[in-house]
Scaffold this active site. Structure first.
Site: not given
Ligand code: GDP
Ligand code: IMO
Ligand code: MG
Length: 429
Positions: A13-16, A38, A40-41, A227, A303, A308
């Protein structure tokens, strides 16, 4: 564009996806190399918010091929819902049929895999991993135990039937005697596979060897990780990890093109840190500051909707992620979330609460993590919005100092800074 891999460098969930979507503009071929639904992007494009789970984050562009690679696992009903949802948002069915490709070698998450994931989590009680219950662990277990069902199996009824004669009796014993779960008849599994075959048929690329060779030789490739390194099955906080390899090394395997195809490995880090699921998190803040990060950062899972856990940037785990993740550039996201903080902390070492020992090495035995506390360095906040900054020079002085210090601690360059969720809210250095 140099062939690039985008890797999560913390706990996911780093914002990939935002970074992948942006870089996809200059790529011809975008491929996910591990994980399943698993993930969520989130991508925010032209004022619309899209949530992807398995579909590569390059799908919003015309004329780019997006592939779900061999290293991925596919929960077909989830993928169908995901595609249907994106179609409802205005991306055409024809676009998906033209641009989305699936490797015949990817593994299928069967219903019994999600049954087992759910059961395992419930039975572990307080020791649970906190999985997404998408059947990830059990699907990869069967893959490595050589009894998985691959996409290509769905398209050969004869070999599928033979395969099931070996797999199913064993699986049913496991379901019944290990987990006390419902067993499946061969007809039920064949019907499930039939349904999956129909759903996947428009996308499976049986010509993948020729196509990948062409991309490898002539096109620009973007590898999309899910992840994060700290959830990697080898290098993460084992056993509180996922069951695949979200590192740059994982891309070499899961995208079927080997490591030498990749020239640039971007690690995506948040300017602070979050985690969903269980497992120690040394810089976690169980206080008002953690809550403030959660609220401002909107830190709720895409997801599972889970809140968090939040904490300060941990330079020890980050440096470790650079090493084991094979990273050579940083994309730093969510800098704007820190706008209102008076002080911003970064862990630069750990201190052992029992022995007083300090270390800058990442302790890989997660069971010892509760013994370590962070030693923080404190930075002055910038107390102004960075959301509209278009280039590095426009950033406030204290933000620049924070970024410089992170670069120094990580030993690699920050080449992308994200100051908001929109495509435009990005600074390329
Ligand atoms: P991913 O799984 O690494 O792709 O990240 P997620 O989509 O799960 O979570 C990142 C969240 O941060 C999403 O809601 C994005 O829209 C949001 N996001 C991404 N970059 C930025 C940023 O620079 N600032 C803010 N405020 N939100 C951001
Ligand atoms: P994105 O791509 C954050 C975490 C789960 C759990 C562990 C194992 O959005 O960054 P799993 O269902 O993979 O067997 O769960 O990994 N986890 C994530 N946490 N972002 C994700 O994906 C994740 N995918 C799995 O919360 O701790
Ligand atoms: Mg995510």
């Amino acid at each position: 564009m140099k062939n690039t891999v985008v890797v999560g460098a913390q706990f996911g969930d780093e914002g990939k996806a935002k970074i992948t979507d942006l870089l996809a503009q200059n790529a011809d071929f975008i491929t996910r190399f591990q994980g399943g639904s698993n993930a969520g992007h989130t991508v925010v494009a032209n004022g619309k918010k899209y949530a992807f789970h398995l579909v590569p984050s390059g799908i919003l562009y015309e004329n780019k091929i997006c592939m779900i690679g061999a290293g991925c696992v596919i929960k077909v009903d989830d993928l169908k819902n995901e595609i249907d949802g994106i179609i409802k948002q205005g991306i055409s069915k024809e676009h998906f049929e033209k641009c989305l490709k699936i490797s015949p070698l990817a593994h299928i998450t069967m219903k019994y895999h999600t049954d087992i994931d759910g059961y395992s989590e419930n039975s572990l009680g307080k020791d649970k991993i906190g999985t997404t219950k998408k059947g990830i662990g059990p699907t990869y277990t069967d893959k490595y135990n050589r009894c998985g069902i691959r996409v290509e199996d769905l398209f050969n009824k004869e070999t599928l039937s033979k395969k099931l004669d070996t797999i199913l009796p064993k699986k049913n014993k496991e379901l019944e005697f290990v987990y006390n779960l419902k067993t499946y008849t061969k007809d039920e599994i064949l019907a499930e596979c039939d349904e999956y075959r129909k759903i996947l048929a428009p996308y499976v690329d049986f010509n993948w060897q020729e196509n990948l060779l062409n991309y490898k030789n002539n096109k620009s490739i973007l590898f999309e990780g899910a992840q994060g390194v700290m959830l990697d099955v080898d290098y993460g906080t084992y056993p509180y990890v996922t069951s695949s390899s979200p590192t740059a090394g994982g891309a070499g395997i899961g995208a079927s093109m080997g490591p030498l195809t990749i020239q640039r490995a971007i690690g995506v880090f948040k300017a602070y840190m979050t985690r969903v699921g269980e497992g120690a998190f040394i810089t976690e803040l169980n206080d008002e500051t953690g809550e403030k990060l959660r609220q401002i950062g909107g830190e709720f899972g895409v997801t599972t909707g889970r809140a968090r856990r939040c904490g300060w940037f941990d330079a020890i785990s980050a440096k470790y992620a650079v090493l084991v993740g094979g990273l050579n550039e940083v994309a730093l996201t969510k800098l704007d979330v820190l706008d209102s903080f008076d002080e911003i902390k970064v862990a630069v070492a750990y201190k052992n609460k029992l022995t007083g020992e300090t270390t800058t090495q990442y302790p890989t035995n997660v069971y010892t993590h509760y013994d370590w506390e962070p030693i923080y360095e404190t930075h002055k906040g910038w107390k102004t919005s960075v959301s509209n900054c278009k280039n590095y020079d426009e950033l406030p002085q204290n933000a620049k100092k924070y970024l410089k210090r992170l670069e120094e601690l990580l030993g690699i360059k920050i080449s992308i800074i994200s100051v908001g969720p929109d495509r435009e809210q990005t600074i390329f250095i």
